[in-house]
Enzyme design. Structure first.
Site, mmCIF file in Angstrom:
data_model
loop_
_atom_site.group_PDB
_atom_site.id
_atom_site.type_symbol
_atom_site.label_atom_id
_atom_site.label_comp_id
_atom_site.label_asym_id
_atom_site.label_seq_id
_atom_site.Cartn_x
_atom_site.Cartn_y
_atom_site.Cartn_z
ATOM 1 N N ASP A 121 0.849 -1.194 0.000
ATOM 2 C CA ASP A 121 0.000 0.000 0.000
ATOM 3 C C ASP A 121 0.892 1.254 0.000
ATOM 4 O O ASP A 121 1.798 1.371 0.832
ATOM 5 C CB ASP A 121 -0.864 -0.039 1.276
ATOM 6 C CG ASP A 121 -1.966 0.997 1.278
ATOM 7 O OD1 ASP A 121 -2.419 1.402 0.192
ATOM 8 O OD2 ASP A 121 -2.379 1.401 2.390
ATOM 9 N N GLY A 142 -7.771 8.519 6.846
ATOM 10 C CA GLY A 142 -7.853 8.779 8.276
ATOM 11 C C GLY A 142 -9.279 8.834 8.817
ATOM 12 O O GLY A 142 -10.253 8.567 8.091
HETATM 13 P P1 13P Z 1 -8.954 4.944 5.405
HETATM 14 O O1 13P Z 1 -8.054 5.792 6.257
HETATM 15 O O2 13P Z 1 -10.167 5.705 4.979
HETATM 16 O O3 13P Z 1 -9.286 3.648 6.020
HETATM 17 O O4 13P Z 1 -8.150 4.640 4.040
HETATM 18 C C1 13P Z 1 -7.212 3.591 3.988
HETATM 19 C C2 13P Z 1 -6.395 3.604 2.740
HETATM 20 O O5 13P Z 1 -6.686 4.273 1.769
HETATM 21 C C3 13P Z 1 -5.203 2.742 2.711
HETATM 22 O O6 13P Z 1 -4.465 2.906 1.547
HETATM 23 O O1 G3H Z 2 -3.328 4.973 3.589
HETATM 24 C C1 G3H Z 2 -2.680 4.722 4.603
HETATM 25 C C2 G3H Z 2 -3.021 3.515 5.395
HETATM 26 O O2 G3H Z 2 -4.109 3.764 6.241
HETATM 27 C C3 G3H Z 2 -1.812 2.999 6.119
HETATM 28 O O3 G3H Z 2 -1.513 3.804 7.200
HETATM 29 O O4 G3H Z 2 0.943 4.266 6.942
HETATM 30 O O5 G3H Z 2 -0.205 4.435 9.190
HETATM 31 O O6 G3H Z 2 0.192 2.209 8.124
HETATM 32 P P1 G3H Z 2 -0.049 3.674 7.912
HETATM 33 ZN ZN ZN Z 3 -4.555 4.920 0.772
#
Ligand code: 13P
Ligand code: G3H
Ligand code: ZN
Length: 319
Positions: A82, A179
């Site tokens: 991600d 978030g």
């Molecule tokens: P949220 O913060 O809305 O759960 O989004 C998560 C996300 O886009 C991870 O890549």
């Molecule tokens: O988009 C971001 C995800 O919610 C991951 O968050 O980088 O705090 O693990 P993080």
């Molecule tokens: Zn994201």
């Protein structure tokens, strides 16, 4: 079943009018909650790992936990990076067991985004790993320059962007946000009960993009709904979350029926887990066995992801 790429998953999701849940994972209980939900419902899954998750839990631990989930469930599961922000990070994940990566070049100029994304695609495709690119910037953690403002995806750029680097899916910005505080209250309206309603997603942009790249899988980030009962529970048991607001689930349900094939949800899991742990510890102040509060939290997560798969994504019985 071994890990799968997202290619076949997205083809079926596009044709079937549903989306795959891409849920962030950071530890064993989260992975178990998600995969147990998928198993019970027969839902395909994308388990995604951020750079922060790798730092927290260690790459190898996460890969091995996901391998355990594969053995336990027999579901089609993709292991996805991600928000990869460099070629080196993507390469490391490609070389070490991931079946899918995101290269997030959305903060760069258009040309630099294309060049970086192309470099990742050329490497990833040699190893049969799928690649998600991004055009447009979401508000929240992703926008380091100005965290309050998003930049919607420009539909006129998507054909070129998809073709030049040859990505397998495209993350777009239509008003979702990362978030648990997605919009300042001033940007929202209130319904008759005084509940904050966020600004409507730009479905017009999504439709224009669908027209320009028909059949191409679209990804939505920042798609937690920030359930107010979970926020209230956190606050009841000692937390102090203010103005927490998410994307209404019915808007995401509508998106899941369109070209949107992957919907990213992280914050809702964080909220549910924190609420459950706070509740247990508040109600049983003598408890000090981590299994006694992580276990109930895992059960709550399972129910949350079942709810998402059925009511938001429509992915039940699609594995
Ligand atoms: P949220 O913060 O809305 O759960 O989004 C998560 C996300 O886009 C991870 O890549
Ligand atoms: O988009 C971001 C995800 O919610 C991951 O968050 O980088 O705090 O693990 P993080
Ligand atoms: Zn994201």
């Amino acid at each position: 079943m071994p890990l799968v790429t997202t290619t076949e998953m997205f083809r079926k999701a596009y044709e079937g009018g549903y989306a795959i849940g891409a849920f962030n994972v950071n530890n064993m209980e989260i992975i178990q909650g998600i995969t147990e939900a998928g198993k019970e419902l027969n839902s395909p899954l994308i388990l995604q790992v951020s750079a922060g998750a790798r730092k927290y839990a260690n790459h190898t631990y996460l890969v091995k936990l996901v391998e355990a989930a594969l053995l336990e469930t027999d579901l089609p599961i993709a292991l996805h990076l991600d928000h990869g922000d460099t070629f080196e990070l993507c390469k490391d994940c490609i070389d070490n067991g991931f079946s899918s990566v995101m290269i997030d070049g959305s903060h760069h100029s258009y040309d630099d985004n294309v060049a970086l994304t192309k470099k990742v695609v050329e490497y990833a495709h040699k190893y049969d790993v799928s690649v998600e690119g991004e055009l447009g910037v979401l508000a929240g953690v992703e926008d380091e320059v100005s965290s309050e403002h998003s930049h919607y995806t420009k539909p006129e750029e998507v054909e070129d962007f998809v073709k030049k680097p040859g990505v397998d899916s495209l993350a777009i910005s239509i008003g979702t946000s990362h978030g648990a505080n997605k919009f300042p209250p001033a940007q929202c309206t209130r319904n008759a009960d005084g509940i904050l309603i966020p600004p409507m997603l730009r479905f017009d942009i999504l439709e224009e993009i669908e027209k320009r790249i028909p059949g191409f899988p679209i990804v939505l980030h920042g798609s937690s709904s920030v359930p107010q009962d979970q926020v209230a529970m956190i606050n009841k048991y000692g937390g102090s979350l203010k103005d927490a607001i998410g994307i209404p689930e019915e808007w995401l349900r509508k998106a899941a029926k369109s070209a949107v094939c992957k919907i990213n949800i992280d914050s809702d899991g964080r909220l549910a887990m924190t609420a459950a742990i706070r509740k247990t510890l508040a109600e049983k102040p003598g408890e000090f066995d981590p299994r006694k509060y992580l276990g109930p939290a895992r059960d709550v997560l399972k129910e949350l992801y079942k709810h998402k798969n059925i009511n938001v994504l429509g992915s039940a019985n699609q594995a």
